[in-house]
Design a protein around this motif. Sequence first.
Motif, PDB file in Angstrom:
ATOM      1  N   ILE A   1      26.311  30.363  45.536  1.00  0.00           N
ATOM      2  CA  ILE A   1      24.936  30.793  45.795  1.00  0.00           C
ATOM      3  C   ILE A   1      24.826  31.435  47.171  1.00  0.00           C
ATOM      4  CG2 ILE A   1      22.562  29.979  46.110  1.00  0.00           C
ATOM      5  CD1 ILE A   1      23.167  27.772  44.078  1.00  0.00           C
ATOM      6  N   GLU A   2      25.604  30.910  48.126  1.00  0.00           N
ATOM      7  CA  GLU A   2      25.482  31.354  49.521  1.00  0.00           C
ATOM      8  C   GLU A   2      26.224  32.659  49.823  1.00  0.00           C
ATOM      9  OE1 GLU A   2      26.485  28.238  48.677  1.00  0.00           O
ATOM     10  OE2 GLU A   2      24.544  27.283  49.009  1.00  0.00           O
ATOM     11  N   LYS A   3      27.217  33.024  48.995  1.00  0.00           N
ATOM     12  CA  LYS A   3      28.043  34.186  49.320  1.00  0.00           C
ATOM     13  C   LYS A   3      27.426  35.463  48.762  1.00  0.00           C
ATOM     14  CE  LYS A   3      32.775  35.946  49.215  1.00  0.00           C
ATOM     15  NZ  LYS A   3      34.176  35.701  48.799  1.00  0.00           N
ATOM     16  N   GLY A   4      27.204  36.432  49.654  1.00  0.00           N
ATOM     17  CA  GLY A   4      26.654  37.710  49.227  1.00  0.00           C
ATOM     18  C   GLY A   4      25.322  37.530  48.528  1.00  0.00           C
ATOM     19  N   SER A   5      25.154  38.234  47.423  1.00  0.00           N
ATOM     20  CA  SER A   5      23.904  38.143  46.656  1.00  0.00           C
ATOM     21  C   SER A   5      23.896  36.953  45.721  1.00  0.00           C
ATOM     22  CB  SER A   5      23.714  39.430  45.837  1.00  0.00           C
ATOM     23  OG  SER A   5      24.734  39.512  44.843  1.00  0.00           O
ATOM     24  N   GLY A   6      25.060  36.299  45.554  1.00  0.00           N
ATOM     25  CA  GLY A   6      25.168  35.206  44.589  1.00  0.00           C
ATOM     26  C   GLY A   6      25.724  35.663  43.258  1.00  0.00           C
ATOM     27  N   LEU A   7      25.779  36.983  43.053  1.00  0.00           N
ATOM     28  CA  LEU A   7      26.400  37.544  41.847  1.00  0.00           C
ATOM     29  C   LEU A   7      27.842  37.924  42.161  1.00  0.00           C
ATOM     30  CD1 LEU A   7      23.511  39.879  40.615  1.00  0.00           C
ATOM     31  CD2 LEU A   7      24.289  37.758  39.511  1.00  0.00           C
ATOM     32  N   VAL A   8      28.730  37.689  41.199  1.00  0.00           N
ATOM     33  CA  VAL A   8      30.160  37.959  41.411  1.00  0.00           C
ATOM     34  C   VAL A   8      30.692  38.762  40.236  1.00  0.00           C
ATOM     35  CG1 VAL A   8      32.437  36.942  41.791  1.00  0.00           C
ATOM     36  CG2 VAL A   8      30.397  35.765  42.629  1.00  0.00           C
ATOM     37  N   MET A   9      31.425  39.839  40.544  1.00  0.00           N
ATOM     38  CA  MET A   9      32.110  40.576  39.475  1.00  0.00           C
ATOM     39  C   MET A   9      33.489  39.953  39.284  1.00  0.00           C
ATOM     40  SD  MET A   9      33.434  44.205  41.014  1.00  0.00           S
ATOM     41  CE  MET A   9      34.893  44.301  42.062  1.00  0.00           C
ATOM     42  N   MET A  10      33.842  39.611  38.046  1.00  0.00           N
ATOM     43  CA  MET A  10      35.126  38.999  37.750  1.00  0.00           C
ATOM     44  C   MET A  10      36.080  40.076  37.265  1.00  0.00           C
ATOM     45  SD  MET A  10      34.396  36.069  38.774  1.00  0.00           S
ATOM     46  CE  MET A  10      35.975  35.309  38.455  1.00  0.00           C
ATOM     47  N   CYS A  11      37.034  40.423  38.133  1.00  0.00           N
ATOM     48  CA  CYS A  11      38.015  41.463  37.811  1.00  0.00           C
ATOM     49  C   CYS A  11      39.235  40.834  37.147  1.00  0.00           C
ATOM     50  CB  CYS A  11      38.421  42.201  39.071  1.00  0.00           C
ATOM     51  SG  CYS A  11      37.022  42.966  39.903  1.00  0.00           S
ATOM     52  N   SER A  12      40.026  41.670  36.528  1.00  0.00           N
ATOM     53  CA  SER A  12      41.175  41.152  35.780  1.00  0.00           C
ATOM     54  C   SER A  12      42.188  40.452  36.672  1.00  0.00           C
ATOM     55  CB  SER A  12      41.871  42.289  35.033  1.00  0.00           C
ATOM     56  OG  SER A  12      41.000  42.839  34.078  1.00  0.00           O
ATOM     57  N   ALA A  13      42.448  40.974  37.858  1.00  0.00           N
ATOM     58  CA  ALA A  13      43.510  40.393  38.689  1.00  0.00           C
ATOM     59  C   ALA A  13      43.266  40.683  40.159  1.00  0.00           C
ATOM     60  CB  ALA A  13      44.869  40.931  38.248  1.00  0.00           C
ATOM     61  N   GLY A  14      42.035  40.386  40.615  1.00  0.00           N
ATOM     62  CA  GLY A  14      41.740  40.609  42.019  1.00  0.00           C
ATOM     63  C   GLY A  14      42.333  39.544  42.909  1.00  0.00           C
ATOM     64  N   ASP A  15      42.326  38.295  42.407  1.00  0.00           N
ATOM     65  CA  ASP A  15      42.930  37.188  43.132  1.00  0.00           C
ATOM     66  C   ASP A  15      43.222  36.070  42.141  1.00  0.00           C
ATOM     67  OD1 ASP A  15      40.498  35.890  42.618  1.00  0.00           O
ATOM     68  OD2 ASP A  15      39.724  36.220  44.631  1.00  0.00           O
ATOM     69  N   THR A  16      43.696  34.940  42.641  1.00  0.00           N
ATOM     70  CA  THR A  16      44.094  33.842  41.749  1.00  0.00           C
ATOM     71  C   THR A  16      42.894  33.254  41.003  1.00  0.00           C
ATOM     72  OG1 THR A  16      43.953  32.325  43.638  1.00  0.00           O
ATOM     73  CG2 THR A  16      46.119  33.222  43.108  1.00  0.00           C
ATOM     74  N   HIS A  17      41.711  33.284  41.628  1.00  0.00           N
ATOM     75  CA  HIS A  17      40.529  32.780  40.937  1.00  0.00           C
ATOM     76  C   HIS A  17      40.197  33.652  39.720  1.00  0.00           C
ATOM     77  CE1 HIS A  17      39.840  30.747  44.850  1.00  0.00           C
ATOM     78  NE2 HIS A  17      39.394  29.797  44.066  1.00  0.00           N
ATOM     79  N   ASP A  18      40.352  34.968  39.877  1.00  0.00           N
ATOM     80  CA  ASP A  18      40.123  35.872  38.750  1.00  0.00           C
ATOM     81  C   ASP A  18      41.065  35.544  37.602  1.00  0.00           C
ATOM     82  OD1 ASP A  18      38.143  37.274  40.046  1.00  0.00           O
ATOM     83  OD2 ASP A  18      39.467  38.848  40.780  1.00  0.00           O
ATOM     84  N   ILE A  19      42.344  35.349  37.938  1.00  0.00           N
ATOM     85  CA  ILE A  19      43.348  35.074  36.904  1.00  0.00           C
ATOM     86  C   ILE A  19      43.010  33.786  36.169  1.00  0.00           C
ATOM     87  CG2 ILE A  19      45.781  34.557  36.516  1.00  0.00           C
ATOM     88  CD1 ILE A  19      46.355  36.324  39.017  1.00  0.00           C
ATOM     89  N   GLN A  20      42.651  32.746  36.944  1.00  0.00           N
ATOM     90  CA  GLN A  20      42.274  31.468  36.334  1.00  0.00           C
ATOM     91  C   GLN A  20      41.041  31.633  35.446  1.00  0.00           C
ATOM     92  OE1 GLN A  20      41.649  28.341  39.228  1.00  0.00           O
ATOM     93  NE2 GLN A  20      40.657  26.995  37.754  1.00  0.00           N
TER      94      GLN A  20
END
Length: 788
Positions: free
Chosen positions: A268-287
């Motif tokens: 909620i606190e980061k940026g606008s609170g909305l997150v784009m989930m990319c295919s392989a931006g980082d390990t969280h995306d992959i998970q």
Amino acid sequence: MKLADIKHWTPEVEKEITTRWRALERFRFTLGTKPIYSIDTPPPYINAPIHLGHATTYSYMDFFARYKRMRGFDVLFPLGLDRNGLPIELSTEKKYNITPHKIGRESFIEACEKMLNETGEESVGSFADLGISFTSYQHGKHIGAVYHTDSPEYRALTQATFVNLYLQGIIYEDTRINNWDPKLQTTIADSEIEYHEIPSTFNHVKWKVKETGEEIIIGTTRPELICTCAMVIYNPEDSRYKHLAGKHAITPLFGKEVPIKEHPFASIEKGSGLVMMCSAGDTHDIQFFREQKLKPTIAIEKNGKMNDHAGFLAGLKVKDARAKIIEELNAQGLLAKQENIVHRTPVSERSKAEVEFIEMPEFYLRQQDCKEDLLALARKMKFYPENARKLLEDWIHQVSIDWPISRRRYYATPIPLWHSDGKIAVPPPGKYYVPWKEQPPADSTVLENGKKTGTVRDFPSLAWTGETRVLDTWFDSSISELYVLQYKRNDEFFAKAYPATLRPQGKEIVRTWLYYTLLRGHLETKKACFKDVWIHQHITDEQGRKMSKSLGNVIDPQKIIAKHGAEALRLWAAIEGNLAKGDLRCSEEKISAEVKTINKLINVAKFVLQFEKPKKTPALTATDQLFIDFLENITALAEENYEQYDFFTPMLKLRNFLWEIFASHYLELVKGRAYNRDGEFSAEESDSARHALYRLLERWITLCHPIIPQATSTIGEALGIDLHACTFPSAKQGTSDLAQIDEIAAFNTHIWKLKKEKGISLNSPLEGITIPANLGAFAKDLKACHKL
């Protein structure tokens, strides 16, 4: 060299000693009836000279080895030299100005071998100069011989373990998104990644909601991956976006519809609170993609450039693509704002390149199912210091994916498989195979869809293609203790020797070398691979800074040894601090100062040796008994602490005893009685002094032998004692009041100060002094010493 011939302790004296030791192979391992103490030493890379960290930590390992020999163990202390992997390849590329992509696999591997042969074994000579008592300094088939990690024997064992695990299904092949080093062009494991704080930008990008047309803002550090976005998420507790559930967002510039859902990954606190989930931006995306069963869109190729999925960004390197899309977003009014930030970025430990995430087929070793077993095994091992155990346990808890063990490199152990028409040939273990240049043996097992369908000889018409991928070098390194204990080569010895007694290593490779060794040992034996684990800290400069060429603070151990000698370096290493509990701050000045300690010892020994040692133990005077009991007390301390791999605490006491008690006070007190030129003392009192002098010297050099073996063994030879074969002494409980040592020292200091104030020599008589009542037992020696 004999003690009598040594005027001053010098590097030249040491060179004569260590050259003789290396030629004699004095410490070669022979299996007898004694218990085995084995050290799984960390093999340094052969193509680089040893640094101060090597010199110091291997000296500590030698302390352990020498002490355990004195405790009655058959000590297996082998020297391994690492000749596998990326450091070898990079050195080859630099030396000959070549790349494997230009000259091909076979020619490049030949160049690596040529580089290694030309390099020689400089580190071996440096270890010998340090007096390190490796089991052997020779290559061969004998237990404890010098070994290379690229030898056919070592690689054959690596391949044998691969084959067995592959046939069990513990190793498997799968196509997944992996950590990719774009510079080295290979997959890397999580344990090979560092995280660096790197300047970046947080870009607030305007998106549209399809159903309502409203504008939403999504912040990202990787706008070049908007083309791979498969979902937009918000936190379930974020009331601002509840109305967007089930709707769709339109990706800017690419016009792709993606669903909007709630998910706790969003903050909620980061940026606008909305997150784009990319295919392989980082390990969280992959998970996230795995959890949501989303099909990834991979927009980055192995060469680090964008592909056709990236549209107008295709062909650009990642950083260029990022700059280009930011420029385009700004031009079209889609960039709401941009913030300069420092971003925690995954970086390849080896190349320092920013890691990308690429989908490709690789081999994996199952490790997630073993985590509880590994934690249980970790609890069976003793850690020094105990809090180092948490480093291992924390890493085990963090393991979230199976270990990718295949690499797309060259100078490493080949994966021993062949492929043909959907079938896989798996060779029998025991031999070293190079599949890309040879055919599979006829008795190789053939698998199809994971099931055995016969052997290669059953399919004579098939043409086999050898696997070109190689194994992660940690897959090799993680069987080091199995190799040195003769796994699959000498079953009788392995049964007696396993598990290895000690793994000494740095804290920074707990998550790699220690963890992988524990994992592999468990898979092969179901046992903990070590009894003890000693984790050391770092060697820094005087200010506590890491040594680096750019800071100009690197201390070269070869130059230290050539200038001051190895004994001074070893003694400094022991007394500077407990390396298991904190970094050691190093200065050449401090090391140089310990040359004086070695020379003080030599002079004390020469003084003692001028007297004839009594053949029988005489009745001891109170003075002699007091100082003997004092050293017995230090003996008990040494025995207790050496067993805990702490050589710092006892050595501080021993050094202080040499300088401040033995040389400064005891010798002054008893030398007149030992000489007894005027017949002031009885023959028995004189014999007591001579006996005590020898006893104290012999005990001191025995206790210090693991730390300064060259000086102590030289003195030992003059005394007729072979310290290399000597048993570590057991302390005897004395009855003396040890506090009287300080009282004697205080009285001596007082008298010497008085004489100086009166302007008389120390040998001049002094009237009107009364011996304190508490020192009455030592009055005769005190009066004789000070001419009272």
